[in-house]
Motif scaffolding. Structure first.
Motif, PDB file in Angstrom:
ATOM      1  N   LYS A 135      50.039  18.144  78.997  1.00 40.16           N
ATOM      2  CA  LYS A 135      48.975  19.080  78.626  1.00 40.16           C
ATOM      3  C   LYS A 135      48.724  19.146  77.118  1.00 40.16           C
ATOM      4  CE  LYS A 135      47.191  23.637  79.831  1.00 40.16           C
ATOM      5  NZ  LYS A 135      47.454  24.902  80.585  1.00 40.16           N
ATOM      6  N   PRO A 136      49.767  19.131  76.273  1.00 42.38           N
ATOM      7  CA  PRO A 136      49.501  19.156  74.826  1.00 42.38           C
ATOM      8  C   PRO A 136      48.671  17.966  74.352  1.00 42.38           C
ATOM      9  CG  PRO A 136      51.792  19.693  75.273  1.00 42.38           C
ATOM     10  CD  PRO A 136      51.214  19.221  76.557  1.00 42.38           C
ATOM     11  N   LEU A 137      48.860  16.802  74.979  1.00 41.19           N
ATOM     12  CA  LEU A 137      48.083  15.624  74.603  1.00 41.19           C
ATOM     13  C   LEU A 137      46.682  15.666  75.202  1.00 41.19           C
ATOM     14  CD1 LEU A 137      50.778  12.815  75.067  1.00 41.19           C
ATOM     15  CD2 LEU A 137      50.174  14.035  72.975  1.00 41.19           C
ATOM     16  N   ILE A 138      46.587  16.077  76.474  1.00 37.65           N
ATOM     17  CA  ILE A 138      45.294  16.090  77.168  1.00 37.65           C
ATOM     18  C   ILE A 138      44.370  17.162  76.586  1.00 37.65           C
ATOM     19  CG2 ILE A 138      44.170  16.524  79.392  1.00 37.65           C
ATOM     20  CD1 ILE A 138      46.608  15.281  80.756  1.00 37.65           C
ATOM     21  N   SER A 139      44.930  18.320  76.259  1.00 40.16           N
ATOM     22  CA  SER A 139      44.109  19.426  75.748  1.00 40.16           C
ATOM     23  C   SER A 139      43.476  19.100  74.405  1.00 40.16           C
ATOM     24  CB  SER A 139      44.962  20.691  75.617  1.00 40.16           C
ATOM     25  OG  SER A 139      45.446  21.096  76.873  1.00 40.16           O
ATOM     26  N   GLN A 195      53.273   5.621  73.027  1.00 33.02           N
ATOM     27  CA  GLN A 195      54.553   6.116  72.519  1.00 33.02           C
ATOM     28  C   GLN A 195      54.681   7.623  72.707  1.00 33.02           C
ATOM     29  OE1 GLN A 195      55.183   4.821  68.480  1.00 33.02           O
ATOM     30  NE2 GLN A 195      54.830   2.661  68.961  1.00 33.02           N
ATOM     31  N   LYS A 196      53.610   8.348  72.464  1.00 32.56           N
ATOM     32  CA  LYS A 196      53.637   9.806  72.629  1.00 32.56           C
ATOM     33  C   LYS A 196      53.840  10.182  74.100  1.00 32.56           C
ATOM     34  CE  LYS A 196      50.622  10.808  68.657  1.00 32.56           C
ATOM     35  NZ  LYS A 196      49.318  11.351  68.225  1.00 32.56           N
ATOM     36  N   VAL A 197      53.155   9.462  74.988  1.00 33.64           N
ATOM     37  CA  VAL A 197      53.288   9.737  76.425  1.00 33.64           C
ATOM     38  C   VAL A 197      54.710   9.456  76.895  1.00 33.64           C
ATOM     39  CG1 VAL A 197      52.584   8.966  78.722  1.00 33.64           C
ATOM     40  CG2 VAL A 197      50.847   9.369  76.959  1.00 33.64           C
ATOM     41  N   ASN A 198      55.253   8.309  76.501  1.00 31.65           N
ATOM     42  CA  ASN A 198      56.598   7.950  76.945  1.00 31.65           C
ATOM     43  C   ASN A 198      57.660   8.870  76.369  1.00 31.65           C
ATOM     44  OD1 ASN A 198      56.406   5.902  78.845  1.00 31.65           O
ATOM     45  ND2 ASN A 198      56.140   4.307  77.302  1.00 31.65           N
ATOM     46  N   ALA A 199      57.382   9.459  75.228  1.00 37.44           N
ATOM     47  CA  ALA A 199      58.328  10.427  74.664  1.00 37.44           C
ATOM     48  C   ALA A 199      58.454  11.656  75.556  1.00 37.44           C
ATOM     49  CB  ALA A 199      57.893  10.834  73.261  1.00 37.44           C
ATOM     50  N   ILE A 200      57.418  11.920  76.355  1.00 37.48           N
ATOM     51  CA  ILE A 200      57.408  13.103  77.223  1.00 37.48           C
ATOM     52  C   ILE A 200      57.811  12.755  78.658  1.00 37.48           C
ATOM     53  CG2 ILE A 200      55.978  14.967  78.149  1.00 37.48           C
ATOM     54  CD1 ILE A 200      54.197  14.660  75.649  1.00 37.48           C
ATOM     55  N   VAL A 201      57.235  11.692  79.215  1.00 39.98           N
ATOM     56  CA  VAL A 201      57.450  11.381  80.643  1.00 39.98           C
ATOM     57  C   VAL A 201      57.927   9.940  80.841  1.00 39.98           C
ATOM     58  CG1 VAL A 201      55.855  13.107  81.565  1.00 39.98           C
ATOM     59  CG2 VAL A 201      54.965  10.879  80.849  1.00 39.98           C
ATOM     60  N   GLY A 202      58.607   9.402  79.861  1.00 43.34           N
ATOM     61  CA  GLY A 202      59.022   8.008  79.918  1.00 43.34           C
ATOM     62  C   GLY A 202      59.940   7.666  81.071  1.00 43.34           C
ATOM     63  N   LYS A 203      60.707   8.627  81.566  1.00 43.74           N
ATOM     64  CA  LYS A 203      61.648   8.306  82.648  1.00 43.74           C
ATOM     65  C   LYS A 203      60.943   7.962  83.953  1.00 43.74           C
ATOM     66  CE  LYS A 203      62.577  13.084  84.164  1.00 43.74           C
ATOM     67  NZ  LYS A 203      63.664  14.078  84.370  1.00 43.74           N
ATOM     68  N   TYR A 204      59.658   8.323  84.058  1.00 46.86           N
ATOM     69  CA  TYR A 204      58.897   8.001  85.266  1.00 46.86           C
ATOM     70  C   TYR A 204      58.064   6.720  85.105  1.00 46.86           C
ATOM     71  CZ  TYR A 204      59.941  12.932  86.127  1.00 46.86           C
ATOM     72  OH  TYR A 204      60.579  14.129  86.299  1.00 46.86           O
ATOM     73  N   PHE A 205      57.949   6.243  83.895  1.00 47.23           N
ATOM     74  CA  PHE A 205      57.092   5.085  83.605  1.00 47.23           C
ATOM     75  C   PHE A 205      57.761   3.794  84.078  1.00 47.23           C
ATOM     76  CE2 PHE A 205      56.370   1.561  80.603  1.00 47.23           C
ATOM     77  CZ  PHE A 205      55.019   1.346  80.801  1.00 47.23           C
ATOM     78  N   TYR A 206      56.926   2.850  84.604  1.00 44.85           N
ATOM     79  CA  TYR A 206      57.507   1.562  84.970  1.00 44.85           C
ATOM     80  C   TYR A 206      56.669   0.353  84.569  1.00 44.85           C
ATOM     81  CZ  TYR A 206      54.398   1.053  89.062  1.00 44.85           C
ATOM     82  OH  TYR A 206      53.310   0.904  89.888  1.00 44.85           O
TER      83      TYR A 206
END
Length: 412
Positions: free
Chosen positions: A198-202, A241-252
Motif C-alpha cells: 500500500k505505501p508504494l501503490i498509494s 527492489q522496493k517491492v522485494n524488500a516488502i514481499v520478497g519471500k513470496y516472489f519467484y
C-alpha cells in the motif's frame, strides 16, 4: 484522457465465451493514466454496432474495439467503422502475403473473405498480428481516436503490448518509451499483496503498479515511461527492489508467460541437479507440470504415484510402523516418501506430496490438509504442512505449486 472499450461478438452476449479482453485492456489503460468510464458489449450486427460506436465517440476520447476482425461474414467491425467514418479500406500487403502463404501450405480451401483480415481503414496505423492474421489499427480523427484489436486473447494481448502500448503511452504521457515488468508471487493473495504494498501503490506515479489475481498466485505489473530506455529500465529495477524488500519471500520470477514449473526446472538445470517425486494426493500432477516444460528430461527421468498406504510400503519401502503410528497424512510419511524416492532413483532432489484432496476427511484430517516433503542434495529432508480449503482439484493444484515453490526456495 478517457476511454471506452467495446467488445464485439454475439458469442460474448450469449455467454458462450467469457470476455477476458476488456479487463485486460482496462487494466493496462489504467496503468497509463487513461480512465475507462464505459465498457460495452455488442453482437455482430451492423446497426447495433454502429449505434454503440456513435455513442462511444460522443463521450470518450479513445474508443477501443476488440473482436470482429476474422475471416467470416459476421466479422464486421472494420466494415462498420469504415462506413461510419466514410473512409475506404486499404490492404496491408505484408499481412495479405502471410495469409496467402498459409493457405498454400495448408490442406484447406482459403475462405473467400480471408483477405478481409489484411484490411485496415485508410489513414490508420497498422498494428501487425504476430500470432494470427487479422491486423489491428490505430486511427486518429477529429472526433476521437480508435484502437481496433482482434478478439482472441493470445492475438490481442501481444498486439496491444507490443504495438498499441507505445502509441498510447506517448499520447498519455508525452514520453516515447514505455516498458513493463511482471513480477510473480506465490503464497500470498491479491488483497494481502496490495495491503503490504500500500505505501508504494498509494504514492505511485511513474512507475505504476497493478496487481492481478491468477490461478492460485498473483502477479504485479510495474510500468514506467520516459524519454530514454535506460532511464525507464532504472525506474523499473528500482521499484522491483522496493517491492522485494516488502514481499520478497513470496516472489519467484518475472514474466507474463512464466510459471513456477519453468522456474524450478530452469533452476535444476542451472545447478545440474536431477529430481524425482513421490505423489499421493496430487496423483502425478506435479510430474505432469514438470513434463509441460521443454527440456525437462535433462533433470527428470521419472517418479512415483503411490496413492494407497500399501503402495507406499511396497514401492517406496516406507516402514509399516511409520504409517501405523503417524498416518499417511503426516510429516513423517512425507519425509520418508521424499528420502526414499530420492534413494531409489538416485537423484539429487525429491519432492513428496501426501494429504487430503477431499471432499471427505482422512484419518481425521479435513480436506485441504496436506504435507509437502523435499529431500535436498546435502542429505537434508524437510516437510511443511499446508491447509487450503477449496475444492479437490484446486487443492491438488495448490499443493503442486507449493512443491515447486519449495524447490525454488531451497535451491535459489
Amino acid at each position: 484522457m478517457n476511454a471506452e472499450i467495446v467488445s464485439v461478438g454475439t458469442e460474448i452476449l450469449l455467454g458462450e465465451i467469457t470476455d477476458t479482453s476488456a479487463p485486460y485492456i482496462a487494466r493496462r489503460l489504467a496503468n497509463l493514466g487513461i480512465d475507462v468510464y464505459f465498457q460495452d458489449t455488442v453482437g455482430d450486427n451492423y446497426k447495433r454496432l454502429e449505434s454503440v460506436i456513435n455513442l462511444a465517440e460522443s463521450r470518450s476520447n479513445l474508443v477501443v474495439l476488440s473482436g470482429g476482425l476474422g475471416p467470416t461474414e459476421d466479422d464486421i467491425t472494420k466494415l462498420v467503422l469504415a462506413k461510419h467514418l466514410g473512409l475506404a479500406l486499404d490492404t496491408d500487403e505484408h499481412a495479405l502475403q502471410k495469409i496467402n502463404d498459409f493457405y498454400k501450405s495448408y490442406p484447406m480451401k482459403e475462405p473467400t473473405t480471408a483477405d478481409m483480415q489484411a484490411k485496415y481503414i485508410h489513414g490508420a496505423t497498422v498494428l501487425p498480428n504476430d500470432n494470427g492474421f487479422a491486423v489491428g489499427m490505430f486511427l486518429e480523427t477529429k472526433q476521437c481516436d480508435y484502437l481496433v484489436l482482434p478478439g482472441p486473447p493470445v492475438e490481442m494481448q501481444h498486439m496491444f503490448t507490443k504495438y498499441a502500448l507505445p502509441i498510447l503511452a506517448k499520447m498519455a504521457s508525452g514520453n516515447p518509451v514505455i516498458a513493463s515488468k511482471v513480477m510473480r508471487f506465490f503464497g500470498i493473495g491479491e488483497t494481502e499483496l496490495e495491503d503490504q504494498l500500500k505505501p508504494l501503490i498509494s504514492n505511485q506515479s511513474n512507475p505504476t503498479l497493478a496487481t492481478y489475481a491468477k490461478h492460485n498466485e498473483v502477479t504485479l505489473r510495474i510500468t514506467a515511461s520516459g524519454s530514454k530506455k535506460a532511464d525507464v529500465d532504472n525506474l523499473i529495477d528500482g521499484m522491483v527492489q522496493k517491492v522485494n524488500a516488502i514481499v520478497g519471500k513470496y516472489f519467484y520470477g518475472f514474466g507474463d508467460d512464466n510459471s513456477l514449473a519453468k522456474v524450478a526446472v530452469s533452476l535444476l538445470k542451472d545447478k545440474k541437479l536431477s529430481i524425482t517425486a513421490a505423489e499421493s494426493l496430487t496423483a502425478g500432477m506435479f510430474q505432469s507440470r514438470l513434463g509441460d516444460v521443454s527440456g525437462v528430461s535433462e533433470v527428470f527421468s521419472g517418479g512415483f504415484v503411490t496413492y494407497s498406504a500399501k503402495v507406499k510400503e511396497n514401492v517406496l519401502h516406507i516402514p509399516t510402523e511409520v504409517i501405523n503410528d503417524h498416518g499417511v497424512v503426516s510429516r513423517e510419511t512425507a519425509v520418508w516418501m521424499a528420502q526414499n524416492s530420492k534413494k531409489i532413483l538416485n537423484t539429487d532432489v525429491a519432492v513428496s506430496f501426501t494429504g487430503v484432496a477431499g471432499p471427505d476427511q482422512l484419518e481425521g484430517h479435513p480436506a485441504g490438509n496436506f504435507w509437502v516433503g523435499i529431500a535436498l542434495p546435502d542429505g537434508d529432508v524437510k516437510a511443511k504442512e499446508f491447509n487450503f480449503g477449496k475444492d479437490r482439484n484446486e487443492i491438488r493444484d495448490y499443493a503442486t505449486k507449493c512443491g515447486l515453490k519449495m524447490i525454488y526456495d531451497n535451491l535459489k
